[in-house]
Design an enzyme around this catalytic site. Sequence first.
Site, PDB file in Angstrom:
ATOM      1  CB  SER A  27      -5.442  -4.830 -10.210  1.00 54.18           C
ATOM      2  OG  SER A  27      -5.836  -3.490 -10.039  1.00 54.18           O
ATOM      3  CB  THR A  52     -13.653  -2.362  -5.851  1.00 54.85           C
ATOM      4  OG1 THR A  52     -12.330  -2.254  -6.365  1.00 54.85           O
ATOM      5  CG2 THR A  52     -13.591  -2.749  -4.391  1.00 54.85           C
ATOM      6  CE  LYS A  69      -4.434   0.813   0.078  1.00 49.76           C
ATOM      7  NZ  LYS A  69      -5.414  -0.071  -0.585  1.00 49.76           N
TER       8      LYS A  69
END
Length: 421
Positions: free
Chosen positions: A349, A186, A102
């Site tokens: 992704s 998502t 992240k």
Amino acid sequence: MSMLEDAKKQLDAAFKYANINPESWERLQYPHKTLQVAIPMRLDDGTLRMYKALRCQYDSTLGPTKGGIRFHEYVSRDEIEALAFWMTFKCACVKVPFGGAKGGVCVNPRSLSHRELERLSKAYIDAFADFIGPDEDIPAPDMYTDERVMGWMYSEYRKIKGGHPRDIITGKPVALGGIEGRTSATGYGGFFVLDYLLKNHRWKFKIPPQDELTIAVQGFGQVGYWFSEICYRNGFKIIGASNEYGGTHDPHGLNIPACRRTLDKSDSKEWGQGEKITNAELLAMDVDILVPAAIENVITKDNVDSIKAKIVFEMANGPTTNAADEILRDRGVVMIPDILANAGGVVVSYFEWLQNRTAEQRSEEKTQKDLKDKMEYATSRTLVRHMEYDVPMRTAAYILALKRINDANECLGNKDYFAFS
Ligand code: NAD
């Protein structure tokens, strides 16, 4: 307690049940690499500002690390490491060959002009170009970063490294090697999980039939909007929605695309429907399904008593603290965990990364179908663990993920193996 320490309790709960080598648990105790830098950016009026920027690669046992970059004023090392921790288990849970990462910049993105946003995005890549890489660590969008930001970041990386390394960043604009359907992935992925549970396990989770079901969604960004949009198109009734400025409540159900249009015209402040409510009121709505899709730590021991939903479906990362999670579970609330519910983004992704490595062009239909298959498979495998070990869905998802990471570690040898050499 730090956010990372709180998150690690979820791993501890799974470790108690999963028959895995303690070495795997030991390897997952600390983030493997975190780089924090100060990045310079000149504002439009000529002032120079320095911004705290981070990237954490938590664990790369299953492959190159993967995770979004967020621009937010609350970005901290603890938050980024906790988010990278969750990414590690999310990727393992849905079986994509990535570890967890992240990144973030501590900034209020709403205070920046478009030119400043572009300079900051590029400055981030200038600082991290040698830390990330298509076989090392692959960024993507997260809070307040979108495909345009990914496009700027990709163009800066290309300038530094040369060639066309399209597999360095996912969530790019389609014209720059992005994939059709990433923006909604998502939200749609979450819907496929919910729909699978409703169609196959409605009785088990005591979910009312679709025409009686009510939903409230906190957060109307990339995740919350697309989740709401697909629910709306499929005839689900969303009676509450909110963003950072507050929300709206309409017991007859919101027209989601119409809300979007009104918000777009009013700087995200007007919904054009229903009665205005606060975020605290939205979280406390008497609905069947509450969908936190904004930010972490919104359901805590301070407000858990006000939660009335029967199911909390976590589309944001880490929206429920462990203390609140335990109280809700004891009250019989079904918790569908973030590492399963919001994994659709990383799944698509992965398809984008594959597309960029093979120069294949994927159609949106194929992406949707593969996303649905992968989310349903992960949901069914989590349910198997849930029933096999008689544990909450969150622990079940961690057991599934932990076993996959453990299998990879075992291939490298463990204490027993080396004792006989
Ligand atoms: P976004 O920036 O597109 O949208 C965030 C939304 O949350 C906005 O509507 C904003 O107004 C609202 N919000 C922000 N602070 C709030 C607050 N304090 N109270 C209520 N609403 C607030 O971000 P996003 O990409 O939709 O991400 C939302 C969450 O989903 C984050 O936790 C993120 O980590 C997670 N997530 C995102 C992705 C992705 O692909 N973008 C994938 C998995 C998980």
